[in-house]
Design an enzyme around this catalytic site. Sequence first.
Site, short mmCIF file in Angstrom:
data_model
loop_
_atom_site.label_atom_id
_atom_site.label_comp_id
_atom_site.label_asym_id
_atom_site.label_seq_id
_atom_site.Cartn_x
_atom_site.Cartn_y
_atom_site.Cartn_z
N GLU A 74 -5.62 -0.39 -1.74
CA GLU A 74 -4.61 0.66 -1.60
C GLU A 74 -4.52 1.53 -2.86
O GLU A 74 -4.06 2.67 -2.80
CB GLU A 74 -3.24 0.03 -1.29
N HIS A 108 6.13 2.64 3.27
CA HIS A 108 5.46 1.43 3.67
C HIS A 108 4.07 1.33 3.04
O HIS A 108 3.62 0.27 2.65
CB HIS A 108 5.38 1.49 5.19
N GLY A 125 -4.68 -9.26 -5.21
CA GLY A 125 -4.44 -9.18 -3.77
C GLY A 125 -5.75 -9.27 -3.03
O GLY A 125 -6.74 -9.78 -3.56
N LEU A 126 -5.76 -8.78 -1.80
CA LEU A 126 -6.98 -8.89 -1.00
C LEU A 126 -8.17 -8.30 -1.72
O LEU A 126 -9.23 -8.92 -1.81
CB LEU A 126 -6.78 -8.18 0.33
N ALA A 127 -8.01 -7.08 -2.23
CA ALA A 127 -9.15 -6.41 -2.85
C ALA A 127 -9.55 -7.12 -4.15
O ALA A 127 -10.73 -7.43 -4.36
CB ALA A 127 -8.81 -4.95 -3.12
N GLY A 128 -8.59 -7.40 -4.99
CA GLY A 128 -8.89 -8.01 -6.29
C GLY A 128 -9.46 -9.40 -6.16
O GLY A 128 -10.47 -9.74 -6.78
N ARG A 179 3.63 6.88 14.29
CA ARG A 179 4.60 6.52 13.25
C ARG A 179 5.27 7.73 12.61
O ARG A 179 6.50 7.78 12.48
CB ARG A 179 3.90 5.73 12.14
N HIS A 195 7.18 4.03 7.74
CA HIS A 195 7.14 3.23 8.96
C HIS A 195 8.46 3.36 9.72
O HIS A 195 9.52 3.20 9.15
CB HIS A 195 6.90 1.77 8.55
N ARG A 220 -2.71 6.19 7.70
CA ARG A 220 -3.48 4.98 7.93
C ARG A 220 -3.10 4.36 9.27
O ARG A 220 -1.92 4.27 9.60
CB ARG A 220 -3.24 3.97 6.82
#
Lengths: 225, 636, 256
Positions: free
Chosen positions: B425, B401, B43-46, B331, B267, B435
């Site tokens: 995450e 969420h 994902g974004l981090a990996g 939220r 959420h 968050r």
Amino acid sequence: MGWLMKFVNSSIGKKFVMALTGSLLIMFLCVHLIGNLTLYFGEEAFNSYVSTLDIVKPIVRVVEFILALIFIFHIYFGVVLWFNNKKAKPVRYKINASSDSSTLSSRWMIWTGGFVLIFLVMHLSTFWYAFNFSGEVEIDGVHQYYIIVTDWFKDPVYASVYVLAMIFLGFHLNHGFQSFFQTFGWNHKKYMPLIKKLGTLYAIIVSLGFASLPIYFFISSLGDK
Amino acid sequence: MIKLESKVPEGKLADKWMNYKFKMKVVNPANKRKYDIIVIGSGLAGASAAATMGELGYKVKVFTFHDSSRRAHSIAAQGGINAAKNYQNDADSVFRLFYDTIKGGDFRSREANTYRLAEVSNNIIDQCVAQGVPFAREYGGTLANRSFGGAQVSRTFYARGETGQQLLLGAYSSMNRQVKLGNVEIFPRREFLDIVLVNDHAQGVIVRNLLNGNIEKYSAQAVILATGGYSNVYFLSTNAMNSNTTAIWRAHKQGAAFANPCYTQIHPTCLPVHGEGQSKLVLMSESLRNDGRIWVSKKAGDTRSPDKITEDERDYYLERKYPAFGNLVPRDVASRNAKYVCDEGRGVGGGRAVYLDFSDAFHRIGKDGVKDKYGNLFDMYKNITGVDPYEIPMQIYPAPHYTMGGLWVDYNLMSNIPGLFVLGEANFSDHGANRLGASALMQGLSDGYFIIPYTIGNYLVTENPEKVGTDGSEFKEAERAVEDNIQKLLSLNGKQTVDEIHKRLGNILIDKVGMSRSEKGLVEAIQQIKELRNEFWKDAKLVGRADDLNLTLERAGRVADFLELGELMAVDALHRNESCGGHFREEYETPEGEAMRRDDEFAYVAAWEFEDVGKWQLNKEPLVFENVELAARSYK
Amino acid sequence: MNNENLNLALHIWRQESREAKGKFEEFIVTVSPDASILEMLDEINNRLEKEGKIPIAFESDCREGICGACGFVVNGRQHGPLPKTATCQLHMRNFKDGETIYLEPMRATPFPIIKDLIVDRSAFDKIQQSGAFISFNTGSAPDANAILVPKEAADASLDAAECIGCGACVAACINASAMLFVGAKVSQFALLPQGQLEKYERVQEMVAAMDEAGFGSCTNTYACEAECPKGISVINIAMMNRDFIVSKFRSKEVES
């Protein structure tokens, strides 16, 4: 020239050859049609048109040679692409729903083209052969071009095949016209809808223009009897 | 007892990261290629970590259970990504972004980490633009911003409602470049099943090839987990179907501390459940609450259609309880109150949904005005529910969420297992107990692009882990354990399917460890989860083979881990005798019904150490706040 | 939301492995109109597992139409009959009671079937690895606003970049051509100032990788655009064609 061969062997390169030859053939058809339409102006007009071409025979021969090359390339690459595409998608879906997402003329290019090719062979072996090699073109100093053509058109079998071929040609052109714009990369949000309409219009004019001749002469011949 | 050293560098808050970078040890460029690094998750981090470490010259292996690394769930993030660029000239700054983030997290995160996140946020935007992410633009060609919840400045960068997709594709493209250059190797359709420790250092992984079931071993000098959150423990969540906790849970069982597992975000504006067969929940943008009014009937079990319920029979409960913020409460407050009214039986038709009504907005700005603002959301609602929200009020219900909790990491993003780093995450680090919107993308990319490439070098030089093959006894043992577990699962031949048990786990958790928690409920939940876990290992039914693509087996392994994690969430929630952020304990609310934080006793990170299944040891990392004043939230 | 349940006859393609011979298997189901087609398969699978049978293998992940993992052919239409809708977003209320539905995997030689409805789309990754990127190392970027991008260009690039890589274009194409996908990937970068430097190399590398993978060529039927869940325009194919042709006729290429 290695780069050119590499280009032509790529998928887009083959498409490019199809589009280039196709667009040239579209232009040729336009010229051809204008020539044919002289038939409507009577025997003299048509005969003088054909004999004018006869005068510049060497040029016509060169043009014919180029034209033949264009046809051969168009046909050869069309067939190669078709085989490659078959190989990429050998299995069809259980339910055929392709008409929901594309037009018939776009999917049937190989078949409409194929039929036009068969017609082309027939066409060459009748008119073109007769005009060039049969030695029947002049009897007693009078050109026989008009007679040859109209005689064939009066043949119901020939006339119907001709008309049918023109319908197929229409479908072929309908897709081919806008298609070459797309392949050359000339697709634009603003102009493409217009190009598509022009393509359809052109296809109708060309196929109707050609087909009208046998129809006209065939119907007229009915009156002769 | 494990030692929790945060390793926060010395110096003033704003200088810490700079000091760190100056003092850290660096790997000589020529030596980098000698290091193998394993990244789990793309994902974004990996993906961003793999791309950047590839650029630096490390030899990186990336593993993903997807068929393509581009499918990681980061792709579904809609709203945007925060950065303290101050392009809107509205007095934004790194400190303000830091402050908003730490306050939004209810003061339960580490100051230094959160500050660093705000600090590198600007580099992220620069990087993404350079790699061709098509962010929204103004007509002058500059970047556009929108505002987002929890902030008074406009600092969110976005690409329509597809920011996560675009950022992920950006990181994916950078990673692909490194694949072409031979620095990164991607292993798709591999599921991480265990970490291998050699001399207590993370030195390898065991993965299962999902196509043919082969158990494969890989070694490296460092292992990075970037495997996302665990919201799917609730069965129904907005997470993707395959999102799971297995990677971080198995690492946890090998000794990595699990921090703050009870911090989950629910959420408020998701589509309600339509029936038993529902497989996941779909999120709709929170922006809907700007113009929609939330209400339920005053009567319990009211089955009339909404148009038959007159104005004075309706309870606009958020406007009634929170007159200042009304429908725009945060939220957690919105979600919790939706639960309360539904618990009272006042949900739509007595079920679990509340109305989100745009009638007033239709009067005020017309249907076309609403369409301009929310047209795509209304279309999406209609597509999914088959109901036209222009005619009949929308129904919404909260859904799990995001999970703020995760594996404990120090300032280097390294867990308490040397050589095991955790990003995005999957770690607990930057968001505290809650968050803020548009912060998840920011954290994933900051960890991957700008933090791990530095901190991993420091680790490699300091520890100089040796290159080990995969033939050692540690690898063989880990492999055997994994195979045994698979055999044990496949031997289950009871009556319940894996999904059925997962759903039951989800029901326990959403009811008792969800939006609102109580001591009584948590004690019950722990007991019920223990029983359910026993039931799973007796009565679950699996089909198929180990040496084949076996979706049932994949799910079973994940659910087995969820069944252990779920208990820890309840244990953590039970021990935290306060309300903060996403963790609301009914016993700890102010007389006004607000969350009551207890900073004197609970300003710490709860890092749980695994002892045995169902048995943990609590370790505390105290949170020290030197730069911000701990304020209470109030939305009255 | 409370319509009558639907009774359907499903014919679902079952194929044990890549080499095995597949066939349609019939399932008679009763399903809520509010269920998505994937939720219907979930229910069937739950039933199959209870009976100790192997469930139907299909892929899905986000179930929000953005990850691109799902996708099979429903009655001859990739992602089913609705326009701009991924399979996961296809709800059963779009079918009629008593209907017969055929579910098949995507058919294309470069997408071999792995099992049942799952195909191998890794060819897409290979194409992207060949050049779908801007060569830019982390850390060297100038300030984001130092690169001005016209709004029009950013929007057009995003239109192309919305592609979810599901493979619907290939599945829908009578030639199994991947040109919509590749065109979108090429244009996404070619439309931006940042993508100009490598524009010609990129298109050459990517087209070569596409040809290598064995996809068919485009005959401009535009079925891809019609079936694309994101509505990616075939203009992207035209742009790719243009860039590719220009790249081949540039002097640099002729010399080499």
